[in-house]
Each structure stands twice: as structure tokens, then as C-alpha cells.
Design an enzyme around this catalytic site. Structure first.
Site, mmCIF file in Angstrom:
data_model
loop_
_atom_site.group_PDB
_atom_site.id
_atom_site.type_symbol
_atom_site.label_atom_id
_atom_site.label_comp_id
_atom_site.label_asym_id
_atom_site.label_seq_id
_atom_site.Cartn_x
_atom_site.Cartn_y
_atom_site.Cartn_z
ATOM 1 N N ASP A 77 0.859 -1.187 0.000
ATOM 2 C CA ASP A 77 0.000 0.000 0.000
ATOM 3 C C ASP A 77 0.900 1.243 0.000
ATOM 4 O O ASP A 77 1.898 1.288 0.726
ATOM 5 C CB ASP A 77 -0.891 -0.022 1.258
ATOM 6 C CG ASP A 77 -2.049 0.959 1.160
ATOM 7 O OD1 ASP A 77 -3.196 0.520 1.191
ATOM 8 O OD2 ASP A 77 -1.796 2.179 1.051
ATOM 9 N N ILE A 78 0.540 2.237 -0.826
ATOM 10 C CA ILE A 78 1.393 3.438 -0.886
ATOM 11 C C ILE A 78 1.205 4.362 0.316
ATOM 12 O O ILE A 78 1.991 5.294 0.493
ATOM 13 C CB ILE A 78 1.194 4.309 -2.169
ATOM 14 C CG1 ILE A 78 -0.262 4.532 -2.483
ATOM 15 C CG2 ILE A 78 1.982 3.789 -3.333
ATOM 16 C CD1 ILE A 78 -0.464 5.709 -3.426
ATOM 17 N N GLN A 106 -14.427 2.526 1.837
ATOM 18 C CA GLN A 106 -13.807 2.039 0.590
ATOM 19 C C GLN A 106 -13.541 3.220 -0.331
ATOM 20 O O GLN A 106 -14.411 4.075 -0.548
ATOM 21 C CB GLN A 106 -14.718 1.022 -0.109
ATOM 22 C CG GLN A 106 -14.031 0.377 -1.317
ATOM 23 C CD GLN A 106 -14.838 -0.757 -1.947
ATOM 24 O OE1 GLN A 106 -15.987 -1.017 -1.539
ATOM 25 N NE2 GLN A 106 -14.261 -1.420 -2.929
ATOM 26 N N HIS A 119 -10.385 -5.600 -2.363
ATOM 27 C CA HIS A 119 -9.042 -5.818 -1.807
ATOM 28 C C HIS A 119 -9.122 -6.095 -0.322
ATOM 29 O O HIS A 119 -10.017 -5.595 0.368
ATOM 30 C CB HIS A 119 -8.121 -4.625 -2.076
ATOM 31 C CG HIS A 119 -8.705 -3.303 -1.681
ATOM 32 N ND1 HIS A 119 -9.639 -2.638 -2.455
ATOM 33 C CD2 HIS A 119 -8.505 -2.522 -0.592
ATOM 34 C CE1 HIS A 119 -9.978 -1.505 -1.859
ATOM 35 N NE2 HIS A 119 -9.308 -1.421 -0.718
ATOM 36 N N HIS A 145 -6.848 -5.528 3.008
ATOM 37 C CA HIS A 145 -5.663 -4.927 3.610
ATOM 38 C C HIS A 145 -5.053 -5.981 4.539
ATOM 39 O O HIS A 145 -5.778 -6.599 5.335
ATOM 40 C CB HIS A 145 -6.050 -3.734 4.491
ATOM 41 C CG HIS A 145 -6.640 -2.578 3.746
ATOM 42 N ND1 HIS A 145 -5.925 -1.446 3.460
ATOM 43 C CD2 HIS A 145 -7.886 -2.372 3.244
ATOM 44 C CE1 HIS A 145 -6.705 -0.588 2.814
ATOM 45 N NE2 HIS A 145 -7.900 -1.121 2.671
#
Ligand code: 5GP
Ligand code: ZN
Length: 136
Positions: free
Chosen positions: A30-31, A93, A99, A101
Site C-alpha cells: 500500500d502506498i 472504501q 481488496h 488490507h
């Protein structure tokens, strides 16, 4: 799916730090990591959210999340793991390609539960439970 960020990552047209992949899934960092190691696992096939995803893709994504969780324990020495899914804008979301996490947790990390646990009203709990048991 055109214009989907995570489809772009799956296809490789959008760069990512990929950490794992298989026939049905891709995992990448994750960025905006909540803790060092925070990653996302997505199905290769586009589906918007938990309501839409095919059961086989959900199973594969969940299995891939567990594989990554185990890796976070061994490679990052994580003390615990959170697996989290946001389904719908009201549930936070922001990217509408399903997705999970996978967030490694450390004894001294700063994350907090996003609610304050408080004893609920028993009648209200029972009333909501009845709705969930109903056919409607
Ligand atoms: P959501 O808010 O939908 O549960 O999670 C979306 C996640 O995608 C966020 O944690 C966000 O930091 C991450 N994200 C958003 N854009 C990008 C991107 O371009 N690359 C990567 N690797 N992660 C992203
Ligand atoms: Zn997509």
C-alpha cells in the site's frame, strides 16, 4: 476493467511493489502504509467489492492474505496482523476493486481501534439479530 487502478496494477501498466502472486491473486504494498509492511491483496479478475466478488476469488484472496500474514510474521517479526476489508464508501472504501488490507501489527505501533467498545442495549442487539435471522 478500464480506469481501474488495481486492474492497472494487476496488468503491470501501473507500477507497484508486488510481493506475492498466484493464478487468481496479486499482493502489493500500500502506498500509504498504516504500519511498515501494510499490503493489499486483490483478485486478478475485477470485482467492485465484497458484494460482487466471485466465491472462488474470495477464497483465493483470503488464502493469499493468510500466506502474506504468515510471511509478515516470519520476515517482519510482526506481533499480530489485521486483515481488513472496506465494502462501500460508507465503510471507507476508496478503490472499487475488491481488496484485503493485510496490516502487520507491532506491540508499540500507534494504531487504535476506530470505535470505543461499550456495552450495547440487549433489546436492541436482540432486535437487530432478529432482522438478520429473517428471510427479508
Ligand atoms: P480502501 O480505502 O478502498 O479500503 O483502500 C484503498 C487503499 O489503496 C488505500 O489504503 C490506499 O493507500 C491504497 N492506494 C491508493 N492508491 C494506490 C496506488 O496507486 N498504489 C498502491 N500501491 N496503493 C494505493
Ligand atoms: Zn479493477
Amino acid at each position: 476493467m478500464a480506469d481501474c487502478l488495481f486492474c492497472g496494477i494487476v496488468e503491470g501498466t501501473i507500477p507497484s511493489e508486488t510481493v506475492d502472486s498466484d493464478e487468481r491473486t496479486v499482493a502489493f504494498m500500500d502506498i500509504n502504509p498504516a504500519t511498515p509492511g501494510h499490503a493489499l491483496v486483490v483478485p486478478r479478475t475485477h470485482s467492485a467489492d465484497l458484494m460482487e466478488i466471485a466465491t472462488e476469488d474470495l477464497a483465493a484472496t483470503t488464502a493469499a492474505a493468510r500466506r502474506l500474514a504468515r510471511k509478515m510474521k516470519s520476515a517482519l517479526d510482526a506481533d499480530g496482523i489485521n486483515v481488513l476489508n472496506a465494502c462501500g464508501a460508507a465503510a471507507w472504501q476508496t478503490v472499487f476493486h475488491f481488496h484485503l488490507h493485510v496490516i502487520p501489527r507491532f506491540e508499540d505501533d500507534p494504531l487504535k481501534l476506530p470505535w470505543i467498545p461499550e456495552e450495547g442495549d440487549r433489546e436492541q442487539i436482540a432486535a437487530v439479530a432478529a432482522k438478520l435471522r429473517s428471510d427479508g
